[in-house]
Scaffold this motif. Structure first.
Motif, PDB file in Angstrom:
ATOM      1  N   ASP A 159      31.190  99.825  27.458  1.00 52.64           N
ATOM      2  CA  ASP A 159      30.547  99.171  26.144  1.00 52.64           C
ATOM      3  C   ASP A 159      30.111 100.215  25.424  1.00 52.64           C
ATOM      4  OD1 ASP A 159      31.565  96.643  26.643  1.00 52.64           O
ATOM      5  OD2 ASP A 159      30.130  96.351  28.283  1.00 52.64           O
ATOM      6  N   ILE A 160      30.291 101.687  25.469  1.00 56.39           N
ATOM      7  CA  ILE A 160      29.557 102.679  25.051  1.00 56.39           C
ATOM      8  C   ILE A 160      30.309 103.160  23.893  1.00 56.39           C
ATOM      9  CG2 ILE A 160      28.414 104.797  24.981  1.00 56.39           C
ATOM     10  CD1 ILE A 160      26.624 102.540  25.985  1.00 56.39           C
ATOM     11  N   ASP A 161      30.125 103.500  22.629  1.00 56.60           N
ATOM     12  CA  ASP A 161      30.808 104.030  21.664  1.00 56.60           C
ATOM     13  C   ASP A 161      29.744 104.557  20.641  1.00 56.60           C
ATOM     14  OD1 ASP A 161      30.305 101.719  20.130  1.00 56.60           O
ATOM     15  OD2 ASP A 161      32.064 100.930  20.687  1.00 56.60           O
ATOM     16  N   ALA A 162      30.285 105.015  19.119  1.00 56.65           N
ATOM     17  CA  ALA A 162      29.215 105.602  18.330  1.00 56.65           C
ATOM     18  C   ALA A 162      28.337 104.542  18.010  1.00 56.65           C
ATOM     19  CB  ALA A 162      30.119 106.202  17.040  1.00 56.65           C
ATOM     20  N   THR A 164      27.012 101.763  19.760  1.00 55.39           N
ATOM     21  CA  THR A 164      25.931 101.562  20.577  1.00 55.39           C
ATOM     22  C   THR A 164      25.524 102.737  21.403  1.00 55.39           C
ATOM     23  OG1 THR A 164      27.786 101.232  22.370  1.00 55.39           O
ATOM     24  CG2 THR A 164      27.279  99.307  21.225  1.00 55.39           C
ATOM     25  N   PHE A 165      25.851 103.957  21.199  1.00 54.82           N
ATOM     26  CA  PHE A 165      25.239 105.099  21.547  1.00 54.82           C
ATOM     27  C   PHE A 165      23.713 105.126  21.619  1.00 54.82           C
ATOM     28  CE2 PHE A 165      23.809 109.728  20.684  1.00 54.82           C
ATOM     29  CZ  PHE A 165      24.412 110.161  21.949  1.00 54.82           C
ATOM     30  N   ASP A 166      23.083 104.734  20.796  1.00 55.67           N
ATOM     31  CA  ASP A 166      21.623 104.896  20.705  1.00 55.67           C
ATOM     32  C   ASP A 166      21.005 103.360  20.380  1.00 55.67           C
ATOM     33  OD1 ASP A 166      22.234 104.905  18.296  1.00 55.67           O
ATOM     34  OD2 ASP A 166      20.936 106.675  17.801  1.00 55.67           O
ATOM     35  N   ARG A 167      21.700 102.496  20.622  1.00 54.38           N
ATOM     36  CA  ARG A 167      21.064 100.957  20.317  1.00 54.38           C
ATOM     37  C   ARG A 167      19.670 101.012  20.919  1.00 54.38           C
ATOM     38  NH1 ARG A 167      24.950  99.388  24.620  1.00 54.38           N
ATOM     39  NH2 ARG A 167      23.778  98.779  26.501  1.00 54.38           N
ATOM     40  N   TYR A 172      17.713 102.112  28.156  1.00 53.98           N
ATOM     41  CA  TYR A 172      17.959 102.834  29.289  1.00 53.98           C
ATOM     42  C   TYR A 172      19.489 102.692  29.723  1.00 53.98           C
ATOM     43  CZ  TYR A 172      12.921 103.909  28.470  1.00 53.98           C
ATOM     44  OH  TYR A 172      12.124 104.237  27.828  1.00 53.98           O
ATOM     45  N   GLY A 173      20.143 101.788  29.188  1.00 48.86           N
ATOM     46  CA  GLY A 173      21.566 101.504  29.167  1.00 48.86           C
ATOM     47  C   GLY A 173      22.448 102.259  28.406  1.00 48.86           C
ATOM     48  N   THR A 174      21.729 103.080  27.434  1.00 47.49           N
ATOM     49  CA  THR A 174      22.423 103.957  26.424  1.00 47.49           C
ATOM     50  C   THR A 174      22.474 105.230  26.562  1.00 47.49           C
ATOM     51  OG1 THR A 174      20.624 104.570  25.020  1.00 47.49           O
ATOM     52  CG2 THR A 174      21.936 102.256  24.591  1.00 47.49           C
ATOM     53  N   ALA A 194      23.476 113.886  26.058  1.00 44.96           N
ATOM     54  CA  ALA A 194      24.131 112.649  25.916  1.00 44.96           C
ATOM     55  C   ALA A 194      25.545 112.840  25.816  1.00 44.96           C
ATOM     56  CB  ALA A 194      23.246 111.621  25.216  1.00 44.96           C
ATOM     57  N   TRP A 195      26.508 112.346  26.541  1.00 40.05           N
ATOM     58  CA  TRP A 195      27.834 112.668  26.287  1.00 40.05           C
ATOM     59  C   TRP A 195      28.674 111.278  26.317  1.00 40.05           C
ATOM     60  CZ3 TRP A 195      32.537 111.931  28.824  1.00 40.05           C
ATOM     61  CH2 TRP A 195      33.712 112.872  28.367  1.00 40.05           C
ATOM     62  N   ALA A 196      29.024 110.679  24.981  1.00 38.78           N
ATOM     63  CA  ALA A 196      29.843 109.616  25.027  1.00 38.78           C
ATOM     64  C   ALA A 196      31.146 110.004  24.394  1.00 38.78           C
ATOM     65  CB  ALA A 196      29.037 108.745  24.193  1.00 38.78           C
ATOM     66  N   GLY A 197      31.885 110.727  25.241  1.00 40.02           N
ATOM     67  CA  GLY A 197      32.879 111.530  24.742  1.00 40.02           C
ATOM     68  C   GLY A 197      34.409 110.911  25.307  1.00 40.02           C
ATOM     69  N   TYR A 198      34.439 109.823  25.562  1.00 40.48           N
ATOM     70  CA  TYR A 198      35.693 109.110  26.062  1.00 40.48           C
ATOM     71  C   TYR A 198      35.552 107.603  25.857  1.00 40.48           C
ATOM     72  CZ  TYR A 198      33.410 106.744  29.875  1.00 40.48           C
ATOM     73  OH  TYR A 198      32.877 105.622  30.812  1.00 40.48           O
ATOM     74  N   THR A 199      36.936 107.166  25.638  1.00 39.76           N
ATOM     75  CA  THR A 199      36.932 105.602  25.278  1.00 39.76           C
ATOM     76  C   THR A 199      36.507 104.899  26.493  1.00 39.76           C
ATOM     77  OG1 THR A 199      38.890 106.161  23.851  1.00 39.76           O
ATOM     78  CG2 THR A 199      38.655 103.979  24.741  1.00 39.76           C
TER      79      THR A 199
END
Length: 350
Positions: A159-162, A164-167, A172-174, A194-199
């Motif tokens: 559930d992380i993407d652009a 929700t990256f810093d919701r 502390y779940g982001t 902070a690496w959210a670099g995958y689907t």
């Protein structure tokens, strides 16, 4: 007998989800974002420098780094301006150029989901990757990668993407919230990515129970850490939360990392530490109130992610997490787990 029973139960649950909830599961199915960054076709066709540019789909981060070291400052800036989406996402490009390129891409974006990523006047964020395709992928740096003696990379779960990256809820779940907390605990001699670099999977459908998104993510994470190394960044400690630990487990044998830390893990698709085939020290944290403890640690017909890394028989070093709360409490300030994560990052943990 108990393990056999758990296997049958897990298989039955998985079959029920697949058959009885097929509409819900397929509605949440994600297509992994792979391949070179957006804008690659125009990049490949650009011969303004009188030479071929490194191919994002073929050249290694080391080769990319060597190419950029051979350019003048003016030539580097010309590529930043002409191809910001490629420069900003191409592993091996110097971090300063990636920051500049991603700032330009964010300024040019008209998608309101990304407006905050550009930062405010005088407080530009250090965006190390920004890919607007699909749900969006982002990486952000806290601290100075150029001067840091100790580096960490945070890999998030579902559930992380652009968007929700810093919701602002469940901070502390982001990835941004986890990285900020770790950086604040370690201080100025460190840097945290902070690496959210995958689907990532969405919800608890079939994507979350299988490894296909993690396999694609493992390749992207491996290339990312190769790019850090090519740019002279110290070998990082990699922190992998929830489904992110599946990504890290599949990447482990080729991942440039001094420490591999999993927290709230459903499994790493490995039988034990030896099965990861890594020279990194492997750590695991799981608190008693984490719902992930209710997930059967089995893998049957591609469903499930295998043994619990926090179980003694897995062989990981245990991170204290008794005062963490729930699935997203491991990086909360004041917890034993955050103190341990900081010590691991700084090379002080044994």
């Amino acid at each position: 007998m108990r393990r056999y029973a758990r296997t049958l139960v897990a298989f039955a649950l998985a079959t029920t989800v697949a058959a009885g909830s097929a509409g819900w599961a397929s509605g949440n199915a994600q297509q992994a974002l792979t391949g070179p960054p957006p804008g690659t076709a125009a990049w490949r066709a650009d011969h303004a420098l009188g030479r071929e540019l490194p191919d994002p789909g073929r050249n290694t981060p080391d080769e990319v780094a060597r190419f950029f070291r051979g350019l003048t400052a003016a030539q580097q800036q010309a590529l930043v301006v002409s191809h910001p989406l490629v420069v900003g996402n191409l592993d091996g490009v110097p971090v300063e150029l990636r920051y500049q390129a991603n700032a330009l891409s964010l300024q040019a974006s008209h998608d309101p989901r990304y407006a905050r990523l550009a930062g405010s006047a005088g407080q530009r964020r250090q965006i190390l990757a920004f890919d607007p395709r699909g749900r969006g992928q982002v990486a952000e740096v806290f601290g100075d990668l150029r001067t840091a003696r100790h580096v960490a990379v945070v890999v998030p779960g579902s559930d992380i993407d652009a968007g929700t990256f810093d919701r602002t809820n469940d901070v502390y779940g982001t990835p941004a919230g986890m990285a900020k907390a770790l950086y604040a605990r370690t201080g100025p001699g460190s840097a945290v990515v902070a690496w959210a670099g995958y689907t990532t999977p969405v919800g608890l459908g079939i994507d979350a129970a299988t490894g296909w998104l993690a396999e694609a993510g493992a390749g992207r994470l491996t290339r990312f850490t190769d790019g850090l190394a090519a740019d002279g960044v110290p070998e990082p400690a990699v922190f992998c939360h929830s489904y992110g630990s599946v990504v890290c487990g599949l990447a482990a044998s080729r991942l440039r990392a001094k420490d591999l830390v999993v927290l709230g893990s459903p499994g790493m698709r490995a039988d034990d530490v030896a099965d990861l085939h890594t020279d990194a020290r492997v750590w695991a944290a799981k608190d008693a109130t984490d719902w992930i403890g209710n997930v059967p640690n089995v893998e049957v017909a591609g469903l499930g992610h295998g043994p619990d890394p926090a179980a003694p028989e897995f062989g990981a070093r245990r991170v204290p997490a008794d005062d963490a709360r729930g699935h997203t409490g491991y990086f909360a300030p004041g917890t034993d787990s955050l103190r341990a994560f900081a010590a691991i990052t700084e090379g002080k943990a044994r």
